[in-house]
Design an enzyme around this catalytic site. Structure first.
Site, PDB file in Angstrom:
ATOM      1  N   LEU A  78       0.859  -1.177   0.000  1.00 36.32           N
ATOM      2  CA  LEU A  78       0.000   0.000   0.000  1.00 36.32           C
ATOM      3  C   LEU A  78       0.899   1.232   0.000  1.00 36.32           C
ATOM      4  O   LEU A  78       1.981   1.219   0.592  1.00 36.32           O
ATOM      5  CB  LEU A  78      -0.907   0.030   1.247  1.00 36.32           C
ATOM      6  CG  LEU A  78      -1.969  -1.056   1.380  1.00 36.32           C
ATOM      7  CD1 LEU A  78      -2.721  -0.892   2.699  1.00 36.32           C
ATOM      8  CD2 LEU A  78      -2.942  -1.043   0.217  1.00 36.32           C
ATOM      9  N   ASP A  79       0.447   2.296  -0.645  1.00 37.84           N
ATOM     10  CA  ASP A  79       1.205   3.542  -0.624  1.00 37.84           C
ATOM     11  C   ASP A  79       1.345   4.048   0.807  1.00 37.84           C
ATOM     12  O   ASP A  79       0.521   3.727   1.680  1.00 37.84           O
ATOM     13  CB  ASP A  79       0.505   4.613  -1.465  1.00 37.84           C
ATOM     14  CG  ASP A  79       0.402   4.224  -2.933  1.00 37.84           C
ATOM     15  OD1 ASP A  79       1.253   3.450  -3.391  1.00 37.84           O
ATOM     16  OD2 ASP A  79      -0.537   4.695  -3.598  1.00 37.84           O
ATOM     17  N   LYS A  80       2.358   4.857   1.045  1.00 33.79           N
ATOM     18  CA  LYS A  80       2.625   5.386   2.376  1.00 33.79           C
ATOM     19  C   LYS A  80       1.377   5.974   3.035  1.00 33.79           C
ATOM     20  O   LYS A  80       1.069   5.679   4.193  1.00 33.79           O
ATOM     21  CB  LYS A  80       3.713   6.458   2.296  1.00 33.79           C
ATOM     22  CG  LYS A  80       3.961   7.195   3.614  1.00 33.79           C
ATOM     23  CD  LYS A  80       4.898   8.374   3.428  1.00 33.79           C
ATOM     24  CE  LYS A  80       5.002   9.191   4.711  1.00 33.79           C
ATOM     25  NZ  LYS A  80       5.837  10.405   4.539  1.00 33.79           N
TER      26      LYS A  80
END
Length: 333
Positions: free
Chosen positions: A133-135
């Site tokens: 998942l993106d930050k």
């Protein structure tokens, strides 16, 4: 961006030179080149290119990883764990995997502290990861604890047998109650940090969405990605004119200036990250084959914004969304 002047006395392949210069493996250097993150004399580099006197390199390190990882204890919100898999809720702001600018305190470091043997699962720096998942995207993640589980789960992802559902607040009022975006994606030609709908090397990308509620100048969506490309949901939503609220990379911040309603603008100005949440995931257990569903609550910052905009999401979700695909969607309450 790292700029490198090739030494006068050097005659070496590009991938070999980068491996030595950056302290990474040759395969990592090749990955950087194949992802379009290395420019040789202002043109995309090739791994086999022979460097010569006067050559200039520009390297974007967004995907670079350090050669060694040390365990770092952290509080992991573990939803489920057995001998084969671990399921957790990732908070917004936590980087999943080490890279340029993030060489410590990532999820991988925490996983190594929680389960040391996971370091050998899936290859170097992965620590059992089968997806990311993106930050600033929150939500549920699956981690493999054994090599067998990693291979089984990776097959499920590649064969599209993993079902994922996201919740997102996007700018604008959707004109339909559901839709599908099928625009291919790949690295942006000019900015390697971004994903584009017009890349040099497009890859298939499919995103389905259902409208859950209209909230004056925004729409609340359930989003189901059929493929798993980097930044897929964020880019696809932006490509149809509805960027995710708070997304600084794909227009979610810029849209705030278009709001004519002062209360709406004030509420959305509080948003500190893209309001995208990986709400639900379903896999087949690597050993038993049992179909398993995992779900995590909507995070507090997203709940606060939705309530400011007039919708309490918790009872709404309980009332309107079923567990399985297509069950009890209830588009408009």
């Amino acid at each position: 961006m790292l700029e490198i002047q090739v030494p006068d006395d050097l005659e070496e392949r590009l991938d070999v030179f980068l491996s030595k210069r950056l302290g990474i493996s040759r395969s990592q250097a090749k990955n950087l080149i194949q992802e379009g993150l290395v420019q040789l004399n202002a043109r995309p580099g090739k791994a086999s290119a022979k460097l010569k006197r006067g050559d200039k390199l520009q390297v974007s390190l967004v995907e670079a990883t350090p050669p060694r990882l040390e365990p770092q204890p952290m509080d992991l919100d573990i939803l489920y764990e057995d001998e084969e898999i671990l399921v957790l809720s990732k908070p917004a702001g936590l980087v999943v995997q080490p890279g340029a600018g993030h060489f410590s305190a990532t999820l991988v470091h925490g996983l190594l502290a929680h389960c040391p043997r996971i370091g050998s699962v899936g290859g170097e720096t992965r620590a059992g990861l089968v997806h990311r998942l993106d930050k600033d995207t929150s939500g549920v993640m699956i981690v493999a604890k054994t090599q067998m589980a990693h291979e089984a789960l990776s097959r499920q992802f590649s064969q599209r047998r993993v079902h994922k559902e996201y919740l997102a607040l996007v700018h604008g009022r959707m004109s339909q109650r559901s839709g599908t975006v099928e625009t291919p994606l790949g690295r942006d030609r000019k900015d390697p940090k971004k994903i584009s709908t017009r890349p040099r090397k497009p890859k298939e990308a499919v995103t389905r969405w259902d409208l859950l509620a209209w909230l004056e100048t925004t729409s609340w969506l359930r989003i189901i990605p059929e493929t798993g490309r980097t930044h897929q949901i964020r880019v696809h939503m932006a490509s149809i004119g509805h960027p995710v609220v708070g997304d600084p990379l794909y227009g979610g911040k810029r849209r705030l200036k278009d709001l004519s309603s002062d209360p709406q603008r004030n509420f959305l100005m509080r948003v500190k990250r893209q309001l995208l949440h990986a709400w639900r995931i379903s896999i087949e257990h690597p050993s038993s084959g049992e179909r398993m569903w995992f779900q995590v609550p909507i995070p507090g910052d997203m709940v606060m914004v939705l309530r400011d905009l007039g919708l309490d999401p918790a009872p709404w979700l309980e009332r309107n969304l079923g567990v399985g695909r297509g069950q009890g969607i209830g588009l408009i309450p």
